[in-house]
Design an enzyme around this catalytic site. Structure first.
Site, PDB file in Angstrom:
ATOM      1  N   ASP A  63       2.434  -6.887   2.547  1.00  0.00           N
ATOM      2  CA  ASP A  63       1.251  -6.142   2.974  1.00  0.00           C
ATOM      3  C   ASP A  63       1.681  -4.875   3.718  1.00  0.00           C
ATOM      4  O   ASP A  63       1.123  -4.512   4.753  1.00  0.00           O
ATOM      5  CB  ASP A  63       0.323  -6.992   3.852  1.00  0.00           C
ATOM      6  N   ASN A  87      -4.900  -6.620   9.787  1.00  0.00           N
ATOM      7  CA  ASN A  87      -5.875  -7.515   9.148  1.00  0.00           C
ATOM      8  C   ASN A  87      -5.168  -8.332   8.078  1.00  0.00           C
ATOM      9  O   ASN A  87      -4.591  -7.745   7.160  1.00  0.00           O
ATOM     10  CB  ASN A  87      -7.008  -6.713   8.508  1.00  0.00           C
ATOM     11  N   HIS A 142      -8.611 -10.567  -0.691  1.00  0.00           N
ATOM     12  CA  HIS A 142      -8.513 -10.286   0.746  1.00  0.00           C
ATOM     13  C   HIS A 142      -9.654 -11.084   1.372  1.00  0.00           C
ATOM     14  O   HIS A 142     -10.782 -10.602   1.450  1.00  0.00           O
ATOM     15  CB  HIS A 142      -8.667  -8.783   0.988  1.00  0.00           C
ATOM     16  N   HIS A 189       0.860  -1.191   0.000  1.00  0.00           N
ATOM     17  CA  HIS A 189       0.000   0.000   0.000  1.00  0.00           C
ATOM     18  C   HIS A 189       0.894   1.238   0.000  1.00  0.00           C
ATOM     19  O   HIS A 189       1.654   1.442   0.947  1.00  0.00           O
ATOM     20  CB  HIS A 189      -0.889   0.025   1.241  1.00  0.00           C
ATOM     21  N   PRO A 205      -5.581  -0.688  11.255  1.00  0.00           N
ATOM     22  CA  PRO A 205      -4.863  -1.960  11.156  1.00  0.00           C
ATOM     23  C   PRO A 205      -3.731  -1.930  10.141  1.00  0.00           C
ATOM     24  O   PRO A 205      -3.859  -1.346   9.072  1.00  0.00           O
ATOM     25  CB  PRO A 205      -5.961  -2.942  10.712  1.00  0.00           C
TER      26      PRO A 205
END
Length: 434
Positions: free
Chosen positions: A318, A291, A183, A66, A332
């Site tokens: 992630d 998560n 996901h 991300h 998260p």
């Protein structure tokens, strides 16, 4: 031309000490003999880099990161994310579309790809959302995608709740040869866990014991949420014939499901994160929220085994940076690019006997194969000269404040890990040096 010499060369197929790589026009041009190395060192047209006996590998490929760009750049942007990637030894990353606005078109995806290419620290492949703007129902935009430009679609951070919508999206993906990255988290169960997490954070200072108990309840619900969604998505993928990639698998039951699916010939691959390998559920720091959550020690061991025996295909970070304020409020996820190699080297190689060749496969060759990239992930003549120089035996202490990423929070703060990044080369040019 660039000569990298006095290096140990490691990829999925080789482990050769005291060797050299010659780079020309962004490609690996060859592997000179010791005699030729001495000649090349005297050639004024050849630049040289002494690896000092350290280990040269193909740079890492992350299938799940991300960068928060556009719209959430207070957490990260493509420049800081790319610099963090280079510092972590990564040369290529697949970016998630949960930005603001959501990345739901090929045009928007290619704009991010170009932004990263212009900066020149790491290459990116921007994925596109499965449903337009994450609305959970509109999939007509998928027809416009070209798999060569946008190979991955995902509803990352969410799940497509409607199974019919998901099935139709998978059918389109199968037709267009897109990878569906899931996901896996049942939305209704995830919603049931949310208030428990919220209350746990509110109770953190007043009644820590109660906060930990609430968080444990939330995590149990989220484990069920991951298992249920994983089983559903595997079945839908089987029926549709699409290529399914399961993001951040974290439970033993999901690993069992992947193993069965592969035996049955279903086109499924999966990734495991460094934090799920290196950490299990923590009863002392409830801010280690992510998560999927950190799981039990038995789940963690199942993940390690899955990477050792080939059930799991790749390691993906992630990388999910947040501001300190957002993290304190319970957002998260956390930054992972700059600790990824060290965690995997420490847990898999040093503690569980994995060969460094196998780790290179998990972090470079296999992601390239899944993404259909034919010139990256191996040390071979003609392949892209995106490389990383590592010291697999050097110990260091994690300090989040030293990260290149804007996200300084890490659950590994103060921990000692083994394995450092000494230099990263992108297309034959140094983009990071310790």
């Amino acid at each position: 031309m660039l000569l990298i010499y006095n290096a140990r060369l490691v990829d999925k197929n080789i482990d050769i000490k005291n060797s050299a790589v010659l780079i020309e026009k962004n490609k690996i041009a060859g592997f000179p003999s010791k005699t030729n190395v001495q000649m090349l060192l005297k050639d004024p047209k050849v630049s040289s880099f002494n690896a000092r006996g350290l280990t040269l590998m193909p740079s890492f490929i992350d299938m799940h990161a991300h960068f928060r760009d556009p719209g959430l750049t207070q957490k990260e942007d493509i420049e800081t994310g790319s610099k963090a990637a280079a510092a972590g030894g990564y040369g290529l990353l697949v970016l998630m579309p949960n930005t603001n606005p959501v990345i739901s078109s090929q045009e928007a995806a290619l704009a991010n790809d170009k932004k990263a290419a212009d900066l020149g620290f790491a290459d990116v492949i921007q994925s596109v959302s499965i449903t337009k703007d994450f609305d959970g129902k509109t999939i007509s935009h998928l027809e416009e995608l070209n798999a060569k430009s946008v190979p991955v679609i995902t509803e990352d951070g969410k799940e497509v709740a409607d199974s019919d919508i998901m099935f139709r999206a998978m059918c389109t993906a199968a037709k267009k040869k897109l990878i569906v990255a899931c996901h896996c988290e049942d939305p209704s169960l995830a919603a049931a866990a949310r208030p428990l997490r919220k209350e746990a954070l509110e109770q953190a200072s007043a009644d820590k014991g109660r906060a930990v108990k609430l968080l444990k309840q939330a995590d149990e619900i989220l484990q069920l949420a991951e298992d249920c969604a994983t089983f559903r998505n595997i079945r839908l993928a089987e029926q549709s014939g699409c290529r399914l990639h399961l993001c951040h698998v974290s439970t033993a039951k999901c690993i069992e499901a992947v193993h069965r699916a592969k035996k049955e010939g279903i086109k499924v691959t999966c990734e495991i994160t460094p934090h799920h390998l290196g950490l299990s559920e923590n009863k002392t720091n409830i801010f280690h929220i992510v998560n999927p959550p950190l799981r039990s020690e038995s789940d963690r061991k199942a993940l390690v085994k899955a990477l050792l025996d080939g059930t799991a295909d790749v390691i993906s970070t992630d990388h999910a940076p947040h501001t300190s304020e957002d993290k304190a409020a319970g957002s998260p996820g956390f930054s992972g690019l700059e600790t990824s190699f060290a965690v995997c080297n420490t847990v898999l190689v040093k503690q569980n006997g994995m060969k460094l060749k196998k780790l290179s496969e998990l972090m470079s060759a296999k992601p390239a194969e899944i993404l259909g990239i034919k010139n990256r992930g191996l040390l071979q003549e003609g392949f892209d000269a995106s490389l990383v120089l590592v010291d697999p035996d050097r110990q260091w202490t994690v300090r989040g404040e030293e990260f290149a990423s804007k996200g300084k929070y890490t659950p590994l703060e103060g921990k000692k890990l083994t394995g450092t990044i000494s230099a990263t080369f992108l297309h034959g040019k140094i983009v990071y040096q310790e």
